[in-house]
Design an enzyme around this catalytic site. Structure first.
Site, PDB file in Angstrom:
ATOM      1  N   LYS A 116      -0.038   5.167  -6.056  1.00 18.08           N
ATOM      2  CA  LYS A 116      -1.115   5.345  -7.091  1.00 18.08           C
ATOM      3  C   LYS A 116      -1.800   6.459  -7.102  1.00 18.08           C
ATOM      4  O   LYS A 116      -2.361   7.159  -8.121  1.00 18.08           O
ATOM      5  CB  LYS A 116      -1.861   3.967  -7.117  1.00 18.08           C
ATOM      6  CG  LYS A 116      -2.963   3.784  -7.906  1.00 18.08           C
ATOM      7  CD  LYS A 116      -4.018   2.532  -7.663  1.00 18.08           C
ATOM      8  CE  LYS A 116      -4.668   2.906  -6.261  1.00 18.08           C
ATOM      9  NZ  LYS A 116      -5.334   1.763  -5.718  1.00 18.08           N
ATOM     10  N   GLU A 168     -25.506  15.756  -3.377  1.00 20.62           N
ATOM     11  CA  GLU A 168     -27.070  15.828  -3.078  1.00 20.62           C
ATOM     12  C   GLU A 168     -27.856  14.926  -4.087  1.00 20.62           C
ATOM     13  O   GLU A 168     -29.295  14.662  -3.748  1.00 20.62           O
ATOM     14  CB  GLU A 168     -27.478  17.248  -3.350  1.00 20.62           C
ATOM     15  CG  GLU A 168     -27.544  17.745  -4.663  1.00 20.62           C
ATOM     16  CD  GLU A 168     -27.815  19.302  -4.856  1.00 20.62           C
ATOM     17  OE1 GLU A 168     -28.932  19.590  -4.264  1.00 20.62           O
ATOM     18  OE2 GLU A 168     -27.371  19.937  -5.734  1.00 20.62           O
ATOM     19  N   CYS A 210      -1.592   1.826  -2.916  1.00 14.53           N
ATOM     20  CA  CYS A 210      -2.511   2.609  -2.851  1.00 14.53           C
ATOM     21  C   CYS A 210      -2.209   4.140  -2.861  1.00 14.53           C
ATOM     22  O   CYS A 210      -2.370   5.051  -3.740  1.00 14.53           O
ATOM     23  CB  CYS A 210      -3.298   2.610  -1.571  1.00 14.53           C
ATOM     24  SG  CYS A 210      -3.730   0.799  -0.932  1.00 14.53           S
ATOM     25  N   CYS A 218       0.709  -1.256  -0.108  1.00 15.56           N
ATOM     26  CA  CYS A 218      -0.054  -0.122  -0.033  1.00 15.56           C
ATOM     27  C   CYS A 218       0.906   1.379   0.004  1.00 15.56           C
ATOM     28  O   CYS A 218       0.692   2.328  -0.943  1.00 15.56           O
ATOM     29  CB  CYS A 218      -0.956  -0.124   1.156  1.00 15.56           C
ATOM     30  SG  CYS A 218      -1.881   1.579   1.358  1.00 15.56           S
ATOM     31  N   HIS A 276     -26.511  21.972  -1.262  1.00 17.41           N
ATOM     32  CA  HIS A 276     -26.678  22.603  -3.064  1.00 17.41           C
ATOM     33  C   HIS A 276     -25.692  23.657  -3.349  1.00 17.41           C
ATOM     34  O   HIS A 276     -25.553  24.492  -2.498  1.00 17.41           O
ATOM     35  CB  HIS A 276     -28.342  22.854  -3.231  1.00 17.41           C
ATOM     36  CG  HIS A 276     -28.228  23.429  -4.625  1.00 17.41           C
ATOM     37  ND1 HIS A 276     -28.388  22.264  -5.616  1.00 17.41           N
ATOM     38  CD2 HIS A 276     -28.457  24.660  -5.153  1.00 17.41           C
ATOM     39  CE1 HIS A 276     -28.610  22.914  -6.958  1.00 17.41           C
ATOM     40  NE2 HIS A 276     -28.738  24.369  -6.458  1.00 17.41           N
ATOM     41  N   TYR A 331      -9.488  -3.393 -11.178  1.00 18.09           N
ATOM     42  CA  TYR A 331      -8.919  -2.067 -10.810  1.00 18.09           C
ATOM     43  C   TYR A 331      -7.735  -1.567 -11.021  1.00 18.09           C
ATOM     44  O   TYR A 331      -7.566  -0.397 -11.421  1.00 18.09           O
ATOM     45  CB  TYR A 331      -9.731  -1.936  -9.464  1.00 18.09           C
ATOM     46  CG  TYR A 331      -8.752  -2.400  -8.222  1.00 18.09           C
ATOM     47  CD1 TYR A 331      -7.853  -1.578  -7.736  1.00 18.09           C
ATOM     48  CD2 TYR A 331      -9.077  -3.691  -7.807  1.00 18.09           C
ATOM     49  CE1 TYR A 331      -7.116  -2.145  -6.636  1.00 18.09           C
ATOM     50  CE2 TYR A 331      -8.089  -4.326  -6.892  1.00 18.09           C
ATOM     51  CZ  TYR A 331      -7.301  -3.583  -6.248  1.00 18.09           C
ATOM     52  OH  TYR A 331      -6.307  -4.042  -5.239  1.00 18.09           O
ATOM     53  N   GLU A 349      -6.994   1.614 -13.475  1.00 19.88           N
ATOM     54  CA  GLU A 349      -6.356   2.735 -12.710  1.00 19.88           C
ATOM     55  C   GLU A 349      -5.063   3.093 -13.549  1.00 19.88           C
ATOM     56  O   GLU A 349      -4.991   4.364 -13.912  1.00 19.88           O
ATOM     57  CB  GLU A 349      -6.139   2.416 -11.320  1.00 19.88           C
ATOM     58  CG  GLU A 349      -7.208   2.417 -10.550  1.00 19.88           C
ATOM     59  CD  GLU A 349      -6.830   1.878  -9.079  1.00 19.88           C
ATOM     60  OE1 GLU A 349      -7.636   2.336  -8.296  1.00 19.88           O
ATOM     61  OE2 GLU A 349      -5.875   1.093  -8.906  1.00 19.88           O
TER      62      GLU A 349
END
Length: 454
Positions: free
Chosen positions: A51, A444, A48, A43, A439, A181, A185
């Protein structure tokens, strides 16, 4: 505890191993950890963290182009690949130092070397100073995973994700093989950084295991961003030529490339652990089998993280580590719950998801309601950027509980992390509907979708 050199010996100082070692030591246990590579594991060093740094770097390519629509003239942008690599390496080195400080500060003995099991209580570590043996009351295996590349002619010419962060020179023509993934990625990242990217996947659609709407939408956006996506396509052979690599496909087409990245999965990192010396066998998939308390067939040996091939995510390994420490040195009440674990894919646009896919929900509950919205985010409205955002809710019709939440769009991981709390708390669609949105935000939309599409 007499006769033992330590209460806990941890093999592997990745995220899970470091967490277990540190927290056990803070509870008064005598802890030793062995790591042959850099502290922090996959990682921190080749996963992670770097990356995400490169993903952020790639995002600037779109941002620079979008800026003109908002009144900014930024001039021609060029990437200094060497500077990016230096800065990334500096940050990773800083994190390595933090990991060491955390361990040493907690009183953990850190050994730089590979740990091998001699029996159910003994670990031998090969270090620069020679081999050392430790008798441990408990042993925790946290060696993570390693890239897997299939055998085919020219296999020796390919790279894995471990080598991509420091590849030199920058590959102007990159072929990425895989549909998970990691493949998506890196294809997205290097396209954003300026490479011509071809993404090859032998399956029908990328990101197997994700919601089908998410898969199709992300594939569409990857192509829109410039990735040459080839589905139902595989590699026959790779040959090195004076001007680069020749990648021959199973349909006889030949692609020219400067580099070929194979991101075709990761397997548990178990080579050289000496599992047989402790009476341990691997599962059919090459993982270390464990029970709900992460104990192996040898009760004093435990395993967590990717080496068990349960759910290969860093936060999951951290949580499993806490369960182990509580079982061994605490009250034994902590348990791991693998439901509603959120995750993100750092493509452009990114993916955030938590809970069940539509297909999984229909299989489990039968009757479900689907809410889906697709739109262009406000940040793209003035720039002409064609990127779109997808949001989807999967609701169990009988209970009204939201059992799946999926997003493809800017900052998807940041958005979904907050909703994951509500999902674990059992939030219903009625509760979503009664929540006031912020908003104007993309998030939302999750609390304003009223009409089901299915």
């Amino acid at each position: 505890m007499s006769g033992f050199d330590c209460d806990l010996f941890v093999i592997g100082a990745g995220s899970g191993g470091v967490r277990a070692a540190r927290m056990a030591a803070q509870r008064g246990a005598r802890v030793v950890v062995a790591e042959a590579a850099a502290l922090g594991g996959t990682c921190v060093n080749v996963g992670c963290v770097p990356k995400k740094l490169y993903s952020e770097a790639a995002q600037f390519a779109d941002d620079f182009r979008d800026a003109a629509g908002f009144g900014w003239d930024v001039g021609a942008a060029t990437l200094d690949w060497a500077r990016l690599r230096r800065n990334r390496a500096k940050e990773i080195s800083r994190l390595n130092g933090i990991y060491e400080q955390l361990l040493v500060g907690a009183g953990v003995q850190v050994l730089r070397g590979w740990g091998t099991l001699c029996d159910a209580h003994t670990v031998q570590v090969a270090t620069n100073e020679g081999a050392q043996r430790f008798r441990a009351r408990h042993i925790l295996i946290a060696t993570g995973g390693t890239p897997s590349v299939p055998h085919f002619p020219g296999r020796e010419h390919v790279l894995t994700s471990d080598q991509m962060f420091d590849i030199e020179p920058f590959p102007k023509r990159l072929v990425v093989v895989g549909g998970g993934y990691i493949a998506c990625e890196f294809a997205s990242i290097f396209q954003g950084l300026g490479a011509q990217v071809r993404l090859l996947y032998r399956g029908e659609q990328v990101l197997r295991g994700f919601d089908d709407d998410v898969r199709a939408f992300l594939a569409q956006e990857l192509v829109k961003h410039g990735v040459d996506l080839r589905l139902r396509t595989d590699v026959e052979a790779i040959e090195r030529r004076p001007d680069g690599l020749a990648v021959t496909l199973t349909n006889a087409e030949v692609l020219e490339a400067d580099a070929v990245l194979y991101a075709t999965g990761r397997v548990p990192n178990v080579a050289g652990l000496g599992l047989e010396s402790a009476g341990l066998a691997l599962s059919p998939h090459g993982a270390i089998p464990v029970d709900d308390d992460y104990r192996t067939a040898a009760p004093h040996i435990l395993a967590i993280g990717d080496v068990t091939a349960r759910l290969q995510l860093t936060p999951v390994a951290l949580a499993e580590a806490m369960v182990v420490v509580d079982q061994l040195f605490g009250e034994g009440r902590r348990r791991m719950d693998y439901e509603f674990v959120p995750t993100a894919v750092f493509t452009h646009p990114s993916i955030g998801t938590v809970g069940l896919t539509e297909a999984q929900a229909r299989e489990r509950f039968g009757a479900v309601r689907i809410f889906r919205s697709e739109f262009r985010a406000l940040k793209h409205t003035l720039s002409g950027n064609a990127e779109r955002t997808l949001m989807k809710l999967v609701v169990d019709a009988a209970s009204d509980r939201v059992v799946g939440l999926h997003m493809v769009g800017p900052d998807a991981g940041e958005t979904v992390q907050g909703f994951a709390v509500a999902m674990r708390a059992g939030a219903t669609k009625a509760l979503f509907d009664s929540t006031i949105g912020i908003h104007p935000t993309a998030a939302e939309e999750f609390v304003t979708m009223r009409e089901p599409v299915a």
